[in-house]
Motif scaffolding. Sequence first.
Motif, PDB file in Angstrom:
ATOM      1  N   LEU A  56       0.833  -1.202   0.000  1.00  0.00           N
ATOM      2  CA  LEU A  56       0.000   0.000   0.000  1.00  0.00           C
ATOM      3  C   LEU A  56       0.869   1.254   0.000  1.00  0.00           C
ATOM      4  CD1 LEU A  56      -2.841   1.123   0.052  1.00  0.00           C
ATOM      5  CD2 LEU A  56      -2.791   0.960   2.526  1.00  0.00           C
ATOM      6  N   ARG A  57       1.942   1.232   0.785  1.00  0.00           N
ATOM      7  CA  ARG A  57       2.876   2.365   0.798  1.00  0.00           C
ATOM      8  C   ARG A  57       3.581   2.496  -0.545  1.00  0.00           C
ATOM      9  NH1 ARG A  57       6.871   2.504   5.592  1.00  0.00           N
ATOM     10  NH2 ARG A  57       7.224   4.484   4.574  1.00  0.00           N
ATOM     11  N   SER A  58       3.918   1.364  -1.170  1.00  0.00           N
ATOM     12  CA  SER A  58       4.583   1.391  -2.476  1.00  0.00           C
ATOM     13  C   SER A  58       3.674   1.957  -3.555  1.00  0.00           C
ATOM     14  CB  SER A  58       5.030  -0.019  -2.870  1.00  0.00           C
ATOM     15  OG  SER A  58       5.961  -0.521  -1.948  1.00  0.00           O
ATOM     16  N   VAL A  59       2.387   1.628  -3.496  1.00  0.00           N
ATOM     17  CA  VAL A  59       1.419   2.167  -4.457  1.00  0.00           C
ATOM     18  C   VAL A  59       1.348   3.678  -4.311  1.00  0.00           C
ATOM     19  CG1 VAL A  59      -1.042   2.267  -5.028  1.00  0.00           C
ATOM     20  CG2 VAL A  59       0.057   0.059  -4.671  1.00  0.00           C
ATOM     21  N   ASP A  60       1.283   4.174  -3.084  1.00  0.00           N
ATOM     22  CA  ASP A  60       1.251   5.623  -2.851  1.00  0.00           C
ATOM     23  C   ASP A  60       2.543   6.284  -3.328  1.00  0.00           C
ATOM     24  OD1 ASP A  60      -1.258   5.541  -1.769  1.00  0.00           O
ATOM     25  OD2 ASP A  60      -0.571   5.478   0.314  1.00  0.00           O
ATOM     26  N   HIS A  61       3.665   5.638  -3.099  1.00  0.00           N
ATOM     27  CA  HIS A  61       4.962   6.202  -3.469  1.00  0.00           C
ATOM     28  C   HIS A  61       5.107   6.316  -4.991  1.00  0.00           C
ATOM     29  CE1 HIS A  61       9.235   7.118  -3.184  1.00  0.00           C
ATOM     30  NE2 HIS A  61       9.483   6.144  -4.054  1.00  0.00           N
ATOM     31  N   ARG A  62       4.609   5.327  -5.708  1.00  0.00           N
ATOM     32  CA  ARG A  62       4.740   5.321  -7.170  1.00  0.00           C
ATOM     33  C   ARG A  62       3.728   6.225  -7.861  1.00  0.00           C
ATOM     34  NH1 ARG A  62       6.400  -0.481  -8.852  1.00  0.00           N
ATOM     35  NH2 ARG A  62       8.496  -0.547  -7.956  1.00  0.00           N
ATOM     36  N   GLY A  64       0.059   5.957  -7.445  1.00  0.00           N
ATOM     37  CA  GLY A  64      -1.256   5.370  -7.699  1.00  0.00           C
ATOM     38  C   GLY A  64      -1.172   3.966  -8.266  1.00  0.00           C
ATOM     39  N   LEU A  65      -2.332   3.346  -8.357  1.00  0.00           N
ATOM     40  CA  LEU A  65      -2.422   1.949  -8.805  1.00  0.00           C
ATOM     41  C   LEU A  65      -1.951   1.783 -10.243  1.00  0.00           C
ATOM     42  CD1 LEU A  65      -3.382  -0.950  -8.219  1.00  0.00           C
ATOM     43  CD2 LEU A  65      -5.617  -0.271  -9.078  1.00  0.00           C
ATOM     44  N   ASP A  66      -2.315   2.696 -11.117  1.00  0.00           N
ATOM     45  CA  ASP A  66      -1.945   2.575 -12.536  1.00  0.00           C
ATOM     46  C   ASP A  66      -0.429   2.586 -12.718  1.00  0.00           C
ATOM     47  OD1 ASP A  66      -4.660   2.663 -12.851  1.00  0.00           O
ATOM     48  OD2 ASP A  66      -4.708   4.717 -13.616  1.00  0.00           O
ATOM     49  N   ALA A  67       0.242   3.510 -12.057  1.00  0.00           N
ATOM     50  CA  ALA A  67       1.696   3.603 -12.166  1.00  0.00           C
ATOM     51  C   ALA A  67       2.381   2.397 -11.534  1.00  0.00           C
ATOM     52  CB  ALA A  67       2.193   4.891 -11.511  1.00  0.00           C
ATOM     53  N   PHE A  68       1.835   1.912 -10.415  1.00  0.00           N
ATOM     54  CA  PHE A  68       2.425   0.752  -9.747  1.00  0.00           C
ATOM     55  C   PHE A  68       2.344  -0.480 -10.635  1.00  0.00           C
ATOM     56  CE2 PHE A  68       2.316  -3.056  -7.176  1.00  0.00           C
ATOM     57  CZ  PHE A  68       3.389  -2.873  -6.317  1.00  0.00           C
ATOM     58  N   LEU A  69       1.166  -0.731 -11.199  1.00  0.00           N
ATOM     59  CA  LEU A  69       0.992  -1.923 -12.030  1.00  0.00           C
ATOM     60  C   LEU A  69       1.791  -1.849 -13.324  1.00  0.00           C
ATOM     61  CD1 LEU A  69      -2.789  -2.730 -11.586  1.00  0.00           C
ATOM     62  CD2 LEU A  69      -0.845  -3.984 -10.670  1.00  0.00           C
ATOM     63  N   ALA A  70       2.008  -0.641 -13.845  1.00  0.00           N
ATOM     64  CA  ALA A  70       2.794  -0.492 -15.069  1.00  0.00           C
ATOM     65  C   ALA A  70       4.237  -0.961 -14.861  1.00  0.00           C
ATOM     66  CB  ALA A  70       2.774   0.958 -15.528  1.00  0.00           C
TER      67      ALA A  70
END
Length: 95
Positions: A56-62, A64-70
């Motif tokens: 969850l922290r990594s998703v926020d750091h990147r 959002g969800l779209d950027a994290f999954l990319a």
Amino acid sequence: MSRRCELTGKGPMVGNNVSHANNKTKRRFLPNLNDTTLHSEALGRAIKFRISAHALRSVDHRGGLDAFLAKAKDSDLSPHALKIKKEIAKATAAS
């Protein structure tokens, strides 16, 4: 329900309980999993995941969800997350 993070693949680890008398017994270290709803800007909807607090922290750091999954490796993602990643890629390519 498996105790595995859907986004990072983090799962249980094995270690020892060590007593004051230095007796060792096996134990499991479970990841801190949370049922979370994340919003995808590309899809325009919310998606439910079971992810670790670290993810969850990594998703926020990147950003959002779209950027994290990319950036996420396909081998780490669950089948549900992999399906969402492909939907997001298709939606961003179309726009």
